[in-house]
Motif scaffolding. Structure first.
Motif, PDB file in Angstrom:
ATOM      1  N   VAL A 101      34.812  60.549  83.239  1.00  8.96           N
ATOM      2  CA  VAL A 101      33.585  60.989  82.575  1.00  8.96           C
ATOM      3  C   VAL A 101      32.646  61.637  83.592  1.00  8.96           C
ATOM      4  O   VAL A 101      32.087  62.709  83.350  1.00  8.96           O
ATOM      5  CB  VAL A 101      32.884  59.796  81.867  1.00  8.96           C
ATOM      6  N   ASN A 102      32.506  61.010  84.754  1.00  7.46           N
ATOM      7  CA  ASN A 102      31.635  61.561  85.790  1.00  7.46           C
ATOM      8  C   ASN A 102      32.130  62.916  86.291  1.00  7.46           C
ATOM      9  O   ASN A 102      31.332  63.828  86.531  1.00  7.46           O
ATOM     10  CB  ASN A 102      31.497  60.580  86.960  1.00  7.46           C
ATOM     11  N   GLU A 103      33.436  63.052  86.450  1.00 13.37           N
ATOM     12  CA  GLU A 103      33.994  64.344  86.879  1.00 13.37           C
ATOM     13  C   GLU A 103      33.718  65.422  85.845  1.00 13.37           C
ATOM     14  O   GLU A 103      33.356  66.553  86.193  1.00 13.37           O
ATOM     15  CB  GLU A 103      35.493  64.214  87.136  1.00 13.37           C
ATOM     16  N   ALA A 104      33.875  65.094  84.585  1.00 20.25           N
ATOM     17  CA  ALA A 104      33.605  66.064  83.519  1.00 20.25           C
ATOM     18  C   ALA A 104      32.125  66.469  83.529  1.00 20.25           C
ATOM     19  O   ALA A 104      31.802  67.650  83.345  1.00 20.25           O
ATOM     20  CB  ALA A 104      33.992  65.485  82.161  1.00 20.25           C
ATOM     21  N   LEU A 105      31.239  65.504  83.763  1.00 21.09           N
ATOM     22  CA  LEU A 105      29.807  65.826  83.833  1.00 21.09           C
ATOM     23  C   LEU A 105      29.499  66.736  85.018  1.00 21.09           C
ATOM     24  O   LEU A 105      28.711  67.685  84.895  1.00 21.09           O
ATOM     25  CB  LEU A 105      28.978  64.541  83.944  1.00 21.09           C
TER      26      LEU A 105
ATOM     27  N   SER B 130      32.369  72.590  73.956  1.00 24.77           N
ATOM     28  CA  SER B 130      33.457  71.772  73.411  1.00 24.77           C
ATOM     29  C   SER B 130      33.770  70.591  74.343  1.00 24.77           C
ATOM     30  O   SER B 130      34.060  69.489  73.888  1.00 24.77           O
ATOM     31  CB  SER B 130      34.708  72.605  73.162  1.00 24.77           C
ATOM     32  N   LYS B 131      33.707  70.829  75.647  1.00 19.47           N
ATOM     33  CA  LYS B 131      33.933  69.752  76.607  1.00 19.47           C
ATOM     34  C   LYS B 131      32.820  68.709  76.507  1.00 19.47           C
ATOM     35  O   LYS B 131      33.069  67.509  76.599  1.00 19.47           O
ATOM     36  CB  LYS B 131      33.997  70.324  78.022  1.00 19.47           C
ATOM     37  N   LEU B 132      31.588  69.180  76.282  1.00 18.53           N
ATOM     38  CA  LEU B 132      30.459  68.268  76.116  1.00 18.53           C
ATOM     39  C   LEU B 132      30.683  67.354  74.912  1.00 18.53           C
ATOM     40  O   LEU B 132      30.463  66.147  74.993  1.00 18.53           O
ATOM     41  CB  LEU B 132      29.150  69.050  75.954  1.00 18.53           C
TER      42      LEU B 132
ATOM     43  N   PRO C 280      24.168  66.592  79.171  1.00 18.26           N
ATOM     44  CA  PRO C 280      23.303  67.717  78.791  1.00 18.26           C
ATOM     45  C   PRO C 280      22.875  67.599  77.329  1.00 18.26           C
ATOM     46  O   PRO C 280      23.634  67.140  76.484  1.00 18.26           O
ATOM     47  CB  PRO C 280      24.193  68.951  78.989  1.00 18.26           C
ATOM     48  N   LYS C 281      21.667  67.988  77.061  1.00 16.01           N
ATOM     49  CA  LYS C 281      21.143  67.961  75.674  1.00 16.01           C
ATOM     50  C   LYS C 281      21.535  69.255  74.994  1.00 16.01           C
ATOM     51  O   LYS C 281      21.307  70.328  75.514  1.00 16.01           O
ATOM     52  CB  LYS C 281      19.611  67.811  75.672  1.00 16.01           C
TER      53      LYS C 281
END
Length: 171
Positions: free
Chosen positions: A97-101, A111-113, A169-170
């Motif tokens: 999750v952290n890597e994706a962020l 889409s990833k968000l 991210p919002k």
């Protein structure tokens, strides 16, 4: 005096919120500073302290997150500024999750968000279910040290997830 004693309630993770609210309103009237304007300074300070205690008790006992931490602190399981070591399995799960962020900081991807948000939601829902089961067990049986330690672990996992949620991210 702790908040449970103040409201004459048993120490629980799920106190009766109707009782909490009725105690709050009753004490708000009983300890309203305006009713003691003609009393001595000592009495006025005592009433002000009780009024403050009442407000803090209500804010804590009616907020599930504050209540969870409060009960764990009362039981001596969680200390302020404690450096709790989360299990490696959980940290490995969170690494993805952290890597994706971090990737999304450089390359925003809607889409990833959505995928990451869904993953965080699923983890959070699972933790909430486990926490509910354990806190219910504690309330019904008085709990034991193992139950409290498991609740503590879930408390710190939730805190970790809250920090991740703040980084999402919002939009």
């Amino acid at each position: 005096m702790n908040y449970f004693e103040f409201y004459e309630l048993p120490l629980q993770f799920h106190p009766d919120l109707n009782v909490v609210k009725s105690k709050f309103y009753a004490f708000s009237k009983k300890f309203h500073p305006d009713f003691y304007a003609n009393e001595s300074e000592e009495k006025q300070q005592e009433v002000l302290d009780l009024s403050t205690l009442n407000n803090k008790a209500y804010q804590t006992l009616s907020n599930p997150a504050k209540l969870l931490k409060y009960v764990l602190e009362l039981k001596g399981v969680v200390q302020t500024d404690e450096h709790y070591q989360l299990p490696q399995t959980f940290l490995m799960e969170m690494m993805d999750v952290n890597e994706a962020l971090m990737d999304m900081e450089f390359e925003p991807d809607a889409s990833k968000l959505l995928t990451v948000q869904a993953e965080v939601d699923a983890i959070e829902e699972k933790l909430f279910g486990e926490l509910k089961n354990l806190t219910d067990l504690f309330d019904q049986t008085g709990g034991n040290e193992n139950t409290l330690l498991a609740i503590k672990d879930l408390f710190y996992r939730q805190k970790y997830l809250n920090r991740i949620r703040e980084r999402l991210p919002k939009g």
